[in-house]
Write a protein that holds these residues in place. Structure first.
Motif, PDB file in Angstrom:
ATOM      1  N   GLU A 272       0.756  -1.056  -0.002  1.00 51.97           N
ATOM      2  CA  GLU A 272      -0.023  -0.014  -0.076  1.00 51.97           C
ATOM      3  C   GLU A 272       0.836   1.455   0.049  1.00 51.97           C
ATOM      4  N   GLU A 296      -3.858  -7.509   0.155  1.00 50.35           N
ATOM      5  CA  GLU A 296      -4.519  -6.565  -0.617  1.00 50.35           C
ATOM      6  C   GLU A 296      -3.588  -5.355  -0.981  1.00 50.35           C
ATOM      7  N   THR A 298      -3.050  -1.364  -2.715  1.00 55.24           N
ATOM      8  CA  THR A 298      -3.871  -0.364  -2.726  1.00 55.24           C
ATOM      9  C   THR A 298      -2.984   0.747  -2.958  1.00 55.24           C
ATOM     10  N   ASP A 322      -7.033  -2.660  -5.481  1.00 58.23           N
ATOM     11  CA  ASP A 322      -8.119  -1.643  -5.166  1.00 58.23           C
ATOM     12  C   ASP A 322      -7.896  -0.721  -6.484  1.00 58.23           C
ATOM     13  N   THR A 325      -4.875   1.358  -7.839  1.00 58.03           N
ATOM     14  CA  THR A 325      -3.674   0.647  -8.103  1.00 58.03           C
ATOM     15  C   THR A 325      -3.338   0.395  -9.452  1.00 58.03           C
ATOM     16  N   TYR A 354     -12.283   1.707  -4.599  1.00 54.68           N
ATOM     17  CA  TYR A 354     -11.676   3.008  -3.809  1.00 54.68           C
ATOM     18  C   TYR A 354     -11.420   4.215  -4.488  1.00 54.68           C
TER      19      TYR A 354
END
Length: 512
Positions: A272, A296, A298, A322, A325, A354
């Motif tokens: 992230e 995940e 992001t 997400d 990305t 998102y």
């Protein structure tokens, strides 16, 4: 992200073995890791490379001491922060003691002489705690090794400065928080319990191995400055914010919280943040059960990420991108994935919305090869929740759990068939407590199905024999037949159980 609190405690008794080809940070690291995994007490601290030894004792220490012996120990994390450490120095925390607050580790070691923070004495691992604080250890120096510690209760932040999940509090939120300036940090053989984030790293070449993350909590819940809506963040085992990280041989148990406007939040690993690109990352030989999701991705640009030899029996996605990305070159191979809970069910490979619609998925984002999927609660690719469904390239996988477990046509070498696990998944607890439950029985369609061999050992630490095609999934049944390595295969798991087991006793519903 809608769900309810995990109602069944998740336990684990897992034999974890270090991968043959994994790098070590100093001579004897493999031996130190093996000792730590037995839960054995250490009479003396691990030496960081021939340097000085300093001791901390929260019960009997005194910050006026010089710290150079157990009877001359310092007392507090504040004294640790004030210390002028040099390459090769070791700072040892007394076992059975609890240390409150936070310390910044600003000094640097070097490749052969890291600065080491570890434990000494007999008894339970030292506890570092900081309720209401951002972190317990904030590392800003290079070549630091953190081992044999227990981090409990802490890692929360608020929105008092108006920056929410985009400000300095967010960047320092992690029981072990590693700054952009801190490269080549190793976090090994620790336990993280009831914290908002376990390890957050902005440094290059962070190695996070043989740790346990369980029963995690939310770090932040409030209004997001960029959207003006309520959001939450936390219950995440590992947050990766830079390149060349190695995440292997960890256990993630119940990395999930329902203290969230989404119904539930959390997960084992998040890649992230806009601060750096996230390239050349390996996530391998991990076990996750009861977590909100496995990986995940992001708010980042990211390439060349390998996800291999993991066993995941979790809620949502195995891998989600997400819409903020831009990924490329993700390789998902030799994993065993179970999705059995209908709570928070999404596609195993999903795109989450998102903030903005983001780029359309493409084939160069991701390839899926040589895995085993038991997915009665969700499809692997299309037909279960995902903001943008896409038929990512997939081949030589075993799918099962429903009539159409993929949602798209099968790829080359794919099959829909019962993988013949050692234990019937429908009869297992809500989440498995041991990856050996998904070993393969004779006649499994996963046997000899794979066309890649990205590691020398499987998740149980058993060698993957050469001279034949490997098995699909995270566990290779290399012990069958009259293969030359059969005797070694048969012996290795029992040695691993005897010498390197986790016995975490995690069937309780509340952290100890």
């Amino acid at each position: 992200m809608i769900g309810v609190l995990l109602g069944t405690a998740v336990g684990l008794a897992w034999a974890s073995a270090e991968e043959n080809r994994a790098a070590t940070t100093h001579p004897g690291a493999s031996f130190a890791a093996a000792r730590a995994l037995t839960g054995a007490s250490h009479a003396a601290p691990h030496r960081g490379g021939g340097g000085r030894r300093f001791y901390l004792d929260a019960r009997r220490g005194d910050d006026a001491n010089d710290g150079r012996g157990p009877r001359r120990a310092w007392r507090s994390l504040e004294r640790l922060q004030a210390a002028k450490l040099r390459p090769g120095d070791t700072v040892a925390f007394r076992r059975g003691a609890t240390f409150s607050g936070s310390a910044t580790v600003a000094a640097s070691g070097d490749p052969r002489q890291p600065i080491t923070l570890t434990a000494y004495g007999a008894g339970a691992a030292p506890v570092l705690t900081n309720p209401g604080g951002l972190n317990m250890l904030y590392v800003t120096g290079d070549h630091v090794r953190i081992s044999n510690l227990r981090f409990m209760h802490g890692v929360t932040f608020d929105n008092a400065d108006g920056t929410g999940t985009s400000g300095p509090k967010y960047r320092r939120s992690g029981a072990v928080a590693i700054a952009t300036s801190a490269h080549d940090v190793t976090v090994v053989d620790n336990k993280f319990v009831a914290v908002g984030i376990g390890v957050k790293t902005y440094g290059l070449r962070t190695r996070i191995t043989h740790n346990t993350f369980r029963d995690l909590t939310i770090a932040f819940r409030g209004i997001a400055p960029l959207t003006g809506s309520e959001t939450s963040y936390g219950a995440v085992g590992i947050s990766l914010n830079n390149s060349a990280a190695d995440v292997g041989w960890n256990a993630f148990i119940n990395c999930r919280s329902t203290d969230s406007p989404y119904g539930a939040d959390g997960g084992a690993v998040e890649i992230e943040g806009f601060a750096h690109t996230k390239d050349r990352i390996r996530i391998h030989h991990n076990f996750s059960a009861g977590s909100q999701g496995f990986v995940e991705v992001t708010e980042t640009s990211t390439t060349n990420v390998e996800i291999a030899y993991n066993v995941s029996d979790d809620y949502q996605q195995f891998l989600a991108f997400d819409t903020t990305t831009s990924p490329r070159g993700y390789r998902v191979w030799h994993n065993t994935v179970l999705r059995r809970s209908s709570l928070n069910a999404t596609a195993a490979f999903a795109v989450f919305y998102y903030r903005d619609p983001g780029p359309p998925p493409s084939a160069d984002w991701l390839s899926i090869q040589d895995n085993v999927f038991y997915v009665p609660a969700a499809k692997a690719l299309g037909g279960s929740y995902t903001y943008k469904a896409f038929d990512f390239p997939h081949d030589h996988n075993v799918f099962t759990g429903q009539a159409d477990p993929v949602g798209y046509p099968l790829g080359e070498g794919d099959v829909v068939a019962d993988p013949l696990f050692a234990e019937d998944p429908s009869a297992l607890p809500s989440f498995i407590d041991d990856p050996r439950s998904v070993r393969l029985r004779a006649g499994s369609p996963a046997i000899d199905r794979a066309v890649t061999r990205p590691a020398r050992v499987d998740i149980l630490g058993r060698p993957i024999p050469r001279g034949r095609r490997p098995d699909a999934g995270a566990i290779d049944d290399g012990c069958r037949g009259r293969h030359p390595q059969r005797r070694r295969c048969l012996r290795r798991p029992f040695q691993a159980l005897a010498n390197r087991s986790f016995h975490l006793g995690m069937r309780q519903t509340a952290p100890r």
